[in-house]
Design a protein around this motif. Structure first.
Motif, mmCIF file in Angstrom:
data_model
loop_
_atom_site.group_PDB
_atom_site.id
_atom_site.type_symbol
_atom_site.label_atom_id
_atom_site.label_comp_id
_atom_site.label_asym_id
_atom_site.label_seq_id
_atom_site.Cartn_x
_atom_site.Cartn_y
_atom_site.Cartn_z
ATOM 1 N N SER A 278 94.853 79.027 39.575
ATOM 2 C CA SER A 278 95.243 79.836 38.417
ATOM 3 C C SER A 278 95.426 81.288 38.836
ATOM 4 N N ARG A 279 96.448 81.916 38.298
ATOM 5 C CA ARG A 279 96.639 83.343 38.589
ATOM 6 C C ARG A 279 95.656 84.170 37.760
ATOM 7 N N ILE A 342 108.221 81.897 35.879
ATOM 8 C CA ILE A 342 106.778 81.643 35.936
ATOM 9 C C ILE A 342 106.150 82.308 37.162
ATOM 10 N N GLY A 346 102.588 84.549 33.734
ATOM 11 C CA GLY A 346 102.393 83.239 33.127
ATOM 12 C C GLY A 346 102.480 83.252 31.613
ATOM 13 N N TYR A 349 103.921 80.359 29.768
ATOM 14 C CA TYR A 349 103.356 79.035 30.075
ATOM 15 C C TYR A 349 101.833 79.098 29.959
ATOM 16 N N SER A 359 97.214 81.002 32.158
ATOM 17 C CA SER A 359 98.493 80.301 32.255
ATOM 18 C C SER A 359 98.313 79.053 33.121
ATOM 19 N N ALA A 365 101.894 73.107 36.645
ATOM 20 C CA ALA A 365 103.329 73.394 36.563
ATOM 21 C C ALA A 365 104.127 72.339 37.330
ATOM 22 N N PHE A 385 105.446 79.059 42.778
ATOM 23 C CA PHE A 385 105.912 78.992 41.386
ATOM 24 C C PHE A 385 107.433 79.073 41.313
#
Length: 410
Positions: A278-279, A342, A346, A349, A359, A365, A385
């Motif tokens: 996850s970012r 993306i 994020g 999303y 996100s 994704a 991404f």
């Protein structure tokens, strides 16, 4: 049967053809990270074919380096991926490499050419900034390089994928030119806008799929078998460990795979969860995520930027792009379209779980694009991404490949 993949990206289109038994002659891709992804995937297929997936799993678990992984395969597997820009200057050398690969396969003919030139130049958003009549943008003319491969290798059939905007760019002039060049190369062509959600992909994604075949043959544009289903987006999210922003949780799933994941070979019993990354997000954005999720859960309404309290807005523009924050609704049959944006943030999303306020992860994704969990993407998170957002969903690609295979086998 074999194929060449031009402008291959991460290999979503190629993946579908390989699943249907086609053998790649070459993948040509100018982006270095995407080319590395193609190489790693080629190694996966080689090891799988030779009953040595344990080596690949060791790589996923960081027990061996990429160099050690690549050292386990026939060097010709790696040479089939060309990290080159296709241009007037490079095309001769690319042809020479492909000829060598064909010779290694014991053939001189190519059955299918696949791929689509980068579409940013004539996407609906991009076109407003740089319409087709601006001669300086070379991306608008990459279809001519594609046609050179048709003229050189004369495949029985080709698949050319792109965004719907290609049909109307430059008031239709660009697509008129595309058709004229392909006609002059000796092909009948037909283009249709197809939606990935009709092929079992849990995503609304409309793309132009242009198929061409040699004039004078009995080939044609196939009719695809669309099907309805009752699967929900939650079917591709609910077995994933919860994440907080900036967190990574690899190697262990939190639940057994859903029927959807099993049926479409997205997750199998021997898969290892990787790239569940996850970012990071700041607290300000997470509060907006909370608003967006709450509005969807309570009212089934999408958050508009004008719904955000004025004190929380960071943009003064409240007349355009009002849907810049969007939840990937788990209770729908498909997600909204996954695009390369993306990679930038994020906000479009947002994961539907209000307890996570983040996100989508890289792996989530990829699943929305129907990539299997054993598909490893190379490069930093942003580059991955981008690869995912630009890809053709493998499930859709496989359905196209299946119909083409049936035609060519007659």
């Amino acid at each position: 049967m074999n194929f060449i993949d031009l402008f291959a990206g991460a290999g979503g289109l190629s993946e579908g053809f390989i699943r249907q038994g086609f053998e790649p002659v070459a993948h040509i891709e100018m982006d270095a990270y995407a080319a590395q992804t193609l190489k790693t995937r080629a190694v996966y297929h080689y090891l799988k074919e030779n009953g040595r997936l344990d080596v690949y799993h060791r790589y996923l678990k960081n027990l061996i380096t990429k160099e050690e992984l690549y050292g386990e395969v026939d060097p010709r597997v790696l040479k089939s991926v060309l990290n080159r820009e296709i241009s007037d200057e490079s095309i001769g050398e690319i042809f020479q490499t492909i000829d060598e690969s064909l010779n290694n396969q014991g053939t001189s003919s190519v059955d299918v050419l696949i791929g689509g030139p980068p579409c940013q130049a004539y996407s609906l958003v991009g076109r407003a900034r740089d319409p087709y009549n601006k001669e300086h943008d070379p991306r608008n003319y990459l279809y001519r390089q594609y046609v050179k491969f048709l003229e050189k290798y004369k495949p029985k059939l080709f698949v050319f994928e792109n965004v719907p905007g290609i049909l109307t760019a430059g008031k239709g002039k660009l697509f008129d030119d595309v058709q004229r060049f392909m006609d002059d190369a000796g092909y009948n062509i037909e283009a249709r806008i197809l939606d990935a959600s009709k092929f079992g992909v849990l995503q609304k994604r409309r793309r132009v799929i242009l198929i061409g075949w040699v004039k004078g043959t009995d080939l044609f544009y196939p009719e695809f078998n669309y099907y309805d289903h009752n699967y929900l987006v939650s079917d591709i999210l609910k077995d994933m460990p919860t994440l907080q922003p900036g967190e990574t949780k690899d190697f262990m799933y939190s639940a057994s795979p859903s029927e959807y994941l099993r049926k479409h070979a997205i997750r199998s019993d021997d898969d290892i969860l990787v790239q569940h990354i996850s970012r990071p997000h700041n607290d300000h954005d997470r509060e907006i995520y909370r608003l967006a999720i709450g509005q969807w859960d309570k009212e089934k309404k999408r958050l508009k930027y004008t719904d955000v309290p004025e004190k929380d807005r960071t943009h003064s523009n409240i007349t355009a792009f009002l849907d810049r924050f969007k939840v990937v609704a788990s209770d729908l049959n498909y997600s909204h379209t996954m695009v390369a944006h993306i990679a930038k943030d994020g906000h479009y999303y947002i994961h539907p779980d209000v307890n996570q306020l983040r996100s989508l992860s890289v792996r989530e994704a990829a699943r929305i694009q129907s990539f299997p969990d054993n598909f490893f993407f190379e490069g930093p998170r942003t580059a991955i991404f981008t690869q995912i957002g630009n890809a053709v969903p493998p499930l859709m690609a496989e359905c196209i490949a299946e119909k083409i295979k049936q035609m060519l086998e007659k």
